[in-house]
Structure formats: C-alpha cells, structure tokens
Design an enzyme around this catalytic site. Structure first.
Site, PDB file in Angstrom:
ATOM      1  CG  ASP A 131      31.149  44.833  42.527  1.00 18.54           C
ATOM      2  OD1 ASP A 131      32.420  44.457  41.758  1.00 18.54           O
ATOM      3  OD2 ASP A 131      31.106  45.259  43.416  1.00 18.54           O
ATOM      4  CB  CYS A 186      46.349  52.724  26.916  1.00 18.30           C
ATOM      5  SG  CYS A 186      44.650  52.158  27.951  1.00 18.30           S
ATOM      6  CB  CYS A 211      43.918  50.125  44.826  1.00 18.05           C
ATOM      7  SG  CYS A 211      42.688  51.087  43.985  1.00 18.05           S
ATOM      8  CB  CYS A 240      43.472  56.018  37.495  1.00 19.91           C
ATOM      9  SG  CYS A 240      41.945  54.605  38.337  1.00 19.91           S
ATOM     10  CB  CYS A 244      41.073  57.768  31.449  1.00 21.46           C
ATOM     11  SG  CYS A 244      40.886  56.616  29.952  1.00 21.46           S
TER      12      CYS A 244
END
Length: 339
Positions: A131, A186, A211, A240, A244
C-alpha cells in the site's frame, strides 16, 4: 530458467501463498502499465489526486523505475478480518482500519512468503510493497489476472469481492505472466454510483481528493459540505463496497459471525469517548491500527463533526465545558469559529 521451471515456481508460489491465507495470487511482467501514466498525470494536473500519492509518475507505473532488476510482479490479495456492525449512533471505522494495521500484518505475510521461496532455493532476490509503495497495486493486480476495477474504483476479485488488502512482490527472475483480467463484471449496476456520499463515481476522472475516505484522513480544514458528508464516519468509508453485489456473500457471513459472538473486532466506537481521547487512550485503542497513522487529531475532529451534525445532545454539553476550560483541540477550533 526454462518454461518448465517457471511453471513449477509459479505453482509453488501460489500454493505457498494460499497456505498463508492469500485469497488471490497472480503474475505480471515488469513492463510499465500502458496508458496509466497519462491518466495519473491528468488527475494530478486537474488537482484531483491526494497528497498521499507520489507525484513521480514513472515510479507509479514502471516496476523497473522502482527496482531496475525487477522481471516479474506478483499481485497478492489478503482478506480483511471480519468485524461487527456499529451500533446506532456510534462512530464508524472502515473494515480496513479495525484490528492490527494491515500494513504490518501484510508485510509479515509477504516476508514469510519470501522466506519460503528463498528456502526452496529461489535463484534470485525479491522486494515488496504493501500500500505505501509507489506502484499502483490495483493496476498490476488486473494485469496479473486476479480481478477487475469496479465502478467504485476498488479491485473486485471474482467469487470473493473487494474487502481485501493488496501487496506487490517484485522478483528478479522472469516467470510467465498470467492472462490479464479483461472482463468487467459490473454490467449495468449503478449501486455504488448512487450510494457514494460524495457523488464522485461514474465520472471519467476519479476525484480521489473528494472521496470521503480521504476526507476522514485529511488534516486540511474541511469545507462545510465536506464535513457533512462524513456522517458518522471516523476513519475511511465502506459505503461503495457495502452496496456492491459482489460483496454481499462476505457481508452476510460477517453478520452471521457477529450474531454468533465470534467476532471480537468492532467497527463502532463511542463518539464522545473518541472526542475526549487522551494520548494514552489513543495509543491503546488506535495506534496499532490503520486508523492511527494520522494521529488522534483527525479522529477527534471527525467525532466532533459527527456529534455536531447529528445534533447529538452531548455536543452542546461538551462545547460549553471546553469553551469554559479553554481546552478545545486546535484541529477542531476552525469548525467552532465557523459555526
């Protein structure tokens, strides 16, 4: 290394990784990611990137710019731990920030994998990032064939979802790459686009700086509308991902585990206690988690905004007491002066 040897190493690395708990492992070549540099530069030029992102575009797209000896990039995905739902009125910590800091446990997992590889006479060396390295992990994960980028900008792994932490393992020997994941699954789904509190999904250029996950970590003074978007979120934002369809199996399993009292990790925290955090309490509660890397100030600010915007009766009592004691944390002062 001939093709037969390459195949053997790939099979073993995947087997060893799975035994360590990685849910997806894929192999990519070490060429720059085509087209990604121009996209990142456009975001940077438009002021849509976050300060957490490297401004050196080459380091973000080209493994050899990071390590000239790199020949293979291995993308690794590890599941985030299950955690229980916040109670009504509690502040919310994102799944990636509960429990042990994923940067640390992922680093240990990858190091263990590298040790196993080396102990089996790997004819070279390795480097890795979790990361905080410059390379865009999601882009290499796609090219390594382990998933696709959903409209929510997260890597989605088929059959598993997106609640994972990612790492890249760089090797100085060439292994045959896996086929890139080219099928976006998606479809016509717009769930994340509609649910996003900042309404920044489904747009050509993703505005990472707007964001809500970033806003919860930013030490800049938030505009009134930005502060309101946080809601009860104290660190990160899972909205989000929670809507999903590809994450629903994981969420159901998480809820079942929480209902059976098997989960000791909680995403909910008391807002007033967070607002009143002492240094010692912060060290004990948050320092070893991913939510602790920005310090206690942002957590206190976000708790303050949650109490204020939620019209919590404890807000006024706290404000009166702190004004009387002249002991308001500096990071919160701008929001009091503003209102």
């Amino acid at each position: 290394m001939d093709a037969y040897q390459q195949m053997g190493w790939k099979m073993n690395i995947k087997k060893w990784g799975q035994e360590l708990g990685f849910v997806a492992i894929g192999f990519s070549n070490a060429l720059p990611i085509a087209g990604l540099g121009a996209f990142l530069q456009a975001r940077l030029t438009q002021g849509l990137s976050t300060p957490f992102e490297s401004k050196d575009i080459d380091l973000r797209v080209d493994p050899k710019a990071v390590w000239p000896s790199c020949q293979t990039v291995v993308a690794l995905a590890y599941p985030l731990p299950y955690s229980s739902l916040p109670q009504e009125g509690e502040g919310i910590i994102a799944r990636s920030a509960v429990g042990e800091d994923y940067h640390h446990f992922m680093d240990q997992k990858v190091k263990r994998l590298v040790d196993i590889i080396a102990s089996n006479d790997w004819p070279g060396t390795a480097r890795w990032q979790v990361d905080t390295g410059p390379l865009v992990e999601r882009a290499f994960a796609i090219r390594a064939g382990i998933g696709w980028i959903g409209r929510n900008q997260n890597l989605i792994i088929p059959g598993y979802g997106s609640f994972v932490a990612l790492a890249l393992l760089l090797l100085d020997q060439e292994l045959e790459p896996d086929q890139p994941f080219i099928l976006n699954q998606c479809g016509t789904c717009q769930s994340c686009v509609q649910a996003c509190p900042a309404q920044i999904l489904g747009i050509d250029t993703f505005a990472a700086k707007h964001c809500v996950s970033y806003l919860t970590q930013s030490k800049e003074v938030l505009r009134p509308e930005e502060g309101r978007r946080l809601g009860l979120r104290l660190f990160g934002c899972d909205t989000c991902q929670e809507v999903c369809p590809h994450n629903q199996k994981r969420i159901e399993e998480e809820q079942q585990q929480a209902n059976s009292s098997q989960s000791s990790l909680r995403r909910g925290v008391d807002l007033l206690k967070t607002l009143n955090l002492t240094k010692g309490e912060f060290q004990q509660r948050f320092k070893a988690t991913a939510a602790g890397w920005r310090g206690k100030g942002v957590l206190q600010r976000n708790a303050f905004l949650a109490l204020r915007d939620g019209q919590d009766e404890r807000y006024e009592l706290w404000l009166v007491k702190r004004k009387k004691d002249i002991s308001i944390p500096p990071i919160i002062s701008p929001y009091i002066e503003e209102f």
